[in-house]
Design an enzyme around this catalytic site. Sequence first.
Site: not given
Length: 280
Positions: A12-14, A19, A132
């Site tokens: 995943a990426s944000g 990750v 968070d």
Amino acid sequence: MFDRYKVVKKIASGATGTVLLARGPDGSPVAIKTLTADAQSRKKPDTTTMNRRFMQTAKLLSKLRHPNIVRVYDCGEADGLAYVVMEYIAGYDVSYYLRGEAGLSLKESFRIVTRAAKGVAYAHRQGVIHRDIKPANIVYERQSGAVKVTDFGLSKTLATSWRPSTVIAGTPYYMAPEQVAGGPIDARADVYALGVTLFHLITGVVPFRADSMEALIHKIEHEEPPDILALRSDLGTVGVCLRAILDNVLQKRPQDRYQNCDEFIEDLVPCADVIVNSLT
């Protein structure tokens, strides 16, 4: 790039990181989270300080040992990017179940929030506040029932100054009133976020929605959340105890809500028992 770790693929990426699935020296799977160059550049020119804080926090989190918290194994720098090596969980974050057709049963929703709260309670006792909590930061493996809170504490160290804008980010939906106001926060902000997460899992929506950040902040600070029984009229007996829990955990003033996760869990467990006894 990561010395002893062999990258397999991107998971995943944000906005703040990526990750990766990797293999450790013994061949076992691990997850590697990198702090993106873009995230680091937000605090130019002090990238070195940001990397150092990232790794200091990772080292602190590596001491947290709880079945409901993702383990942190290692940290370092590679090509100028800070990274942390974590336990790999072969599941999905909870937002996946909210988006897709898989869905979550009432039992699963209670199980996820109760177990996440146990992990958060343990971390609070170690002096670590998450800041968070949201479905995207809770991993759930349906087959085994494993629940793990991730990105624990990193948000406190890595977050840049947050100011109201017309762009709505995902996280503010779960923030306590004192947090969106930019005031000091403590463990009770995490308790509130767990309450919003429970509300979202049960109803499919967050308590407060708006078309602008200013409107969202106003609602979080001043408006009462919707009655969950109006959104889920099928809840029956369990709806009564659930409404009482949400009325408490979503209070505007920290002193009026559960003072810690243990108090929250103390009410969640008997409410979950009602589900077992009355619902299929």
